[in-house]
Design an enzyme around this catalytic site. Structure first.
Site, PDB file in Angstrom:
ATOM      1  N   GLY A 193      33.073  33.345  50.224  1.00 29.86           N
ATOM      2  CA  GLY A 193      34.201  34.229  50.009  1.00 29.86           C
ATOM      3  C   GLY A 193      33.889  35.610  50.556  1.00 29.86           C
TER       4      GLY A 193
ATOM      5  N   GLN B  51      34.460  44.708  51.611  1.00 30.21           N
ATOM      6  CA  GLN B  51      33.167  44.365  52.224  1.00 30.21           C
ATOM      7  C   GLN B  51      33.174  44.557  53.743  1.00 30.21           C
ATOM      8  OE1 GLN B  51      32.923  40.418  49.984  1.00 30.21           O
ATOM      9  NE2 GLN B  51      30.793  41.028  50.072  1.00 30.21           N
TER      10      GLN B  51
ATOM     11  N   CYS C 209      25.995  37.483  47.076  1.00 31.24           N
ATOM     12  CA  CYS C 209      27.094  38.265  47.625  1.00 31.24           C
ATOM     13  C   CYS C 209      26.682  38.709  49.026  1.00 31.24           C
ATOM     14  CB  CYS C 209      27.338  39.476  46.726  1.00 31.24           C
ATOM     15  SG  CYS C 209      28.639  40.563  47.314  1.00 31.24           S
ATOM     16  N   LEU C 210      27.604  38.651  49.966  1.00 28.98           N
ATOM     17  CA  LEU C 210      27.265  39.027  51.349  1.00 28.98           C
ATOM     18  C   LEU C 210      26.888  40.502  51.470  1.00 28.98           C
ATOM     19  CD1 LEU C 210      29.941  36.955  53.305  1.00 28.98           C
ATOM     20  CD2 LEU C 210      27.505  36.453  53.041  1.00 28.98           C
TER      21      LEU C 210
ATOM     22  N   HIS D 285      34.754  36.406  41.365  1.00 25.18           N
ATOM     23  CA  HIS D 285      33.832  37.305  42.093  1.00 25.18           C
ATOM     24  C   HIS D 285      34.616  38.174  43.087  1.00 25.18           C
ATOM     25  CE1 HIS D 285      29.817  38.007  44.234  1.00 25.18           C
ATOM     26  NE2 HIS D 285      30.695  38.418  45.134  1.00 25.18           N
ATOM     27  N   GLU D 286      35.519  37.546  43.849  1.00 18.39           N
ATOM     28  CA  GLU D 286      36.235  38.303  44.898  1.00 18.39           C
ATOM     29  C   GLU D 286      37.272  39.265  44.302  1.00 18.39           C
ATOM     30  OE1 GLU D 286      34.796  38.191  47.634  1.00 18.39           O
ATOM     31  OE2 GLU D 286      33.692  36.331  47.337  1.00 18.39           O
TER      32      GLU D 286
ATOM     33  N   HIS E  87      35.649  42.358  43.354  1.00 19.08           N
ATOM     34  CA  HIS E  87      35.389  43.237  44.509  1.00 19.08           C
ATOM     35  C   HIS E  87      36.543  44.206  44.769  1.00 19.08           C
ATOM     36  CE1 HIS E  87      31.667  42.370  46.601  1.00 19.08           C
ATOM     37  NE2 HIS E  87      31.864  41.070  46.598  1.00 19.08           N
TER      38      HIS E  87
HETATM   39 CO    CO Z   1      30.549  39.517  46.915  1.00 16.27          CO
END
Ligand code: CO
Length: 178
Positions: free
Chosen positions: A46, A51, A94-95, A136-137, A140
């Site tokens: 995701g 991000q 997480c990226l 999670h997203e 963000h």
């Molecule tokens: Co993340």
């Protein structure tokens, strides 16, 4: 389409409460396409718009199995309307935090609404890994990060690790060049 740079913690955009999308136009479609390409290039499940340094309420997700091909989900203005079931603990990454994985508690199911790229409203109830990734997203786009859910000790360790590794960089990760 383009692979975008991914912002790394502690980049300030990751703490922004992102703006609602009101125009379902070509620039939104470009952002969605670029976010999908970036997520696939970075091998994430995701990705949220902050991000890639866009403080907008936009997320892309693919929780499909690699051997079954792509199953891209795009959500604009996503909102969780109910948390359901038990709380479950799962390992999350997480990226924006390369190589950091920590156990995080989430709800096992959610009711969820969003819009698609043309503005059409979507409503669904989901569970399993997809429900976890959506939580999670959506965090963000409200400026909330998975490390916020950890104990103060684990949070401190993760923050120190990130600051040590990336504190002196421009906090942008060029995907594919690592
Ligand atoms: Co993340």
């Amino acid at each position: 389409m383009a692979v975008l740079d991914i912002m790394l913690y502690p980049h300030s955009v990751l703490r922004e409460r992102c703006a609602e999308v009101t125009e379902f136009d070509a620039s939104l479609h470009q952002l969605l396409d670029d976010m999908a390409e970036t997520m696939y290039a970075a091998k994430g499940a995701g990705l949220a718009a902050p991000q890639v340094n866009e403080a907008q309420r936009v997320i892309v997700i693919d929780v499909g199995r690699e051997d079954r091909g792509r199953d891209l989900l795009e959500f604009v203005n996503p909102k969780i309307t109910a948390f359901l079931g038990d709380r479950v603990i799962g390992e999350e990454g997480c990226l924006s935090f390369p190589d950091i994985y920590e156990p995080v508690e989430r709800y096992e199911a959610i009711k969820f609404e969003a819009q698609d790229r043309s503005g059409t409203r979507i409503q669904m109830e989901v569970d399993g890994f997809l429900a976890i990734v959506i939580q999670h997203e959506v965090d963000h786009i409200n400026g909330v990060l998975f490390i916020d859910k950890l104990s103060r000790l684990r949070q401190g360790l993760a923050k120190r690790k990130m600051k040590k590794r990336y504190g002196k960089t421009d906090l942008r990760r060029r995907v594919g060049e690592e």
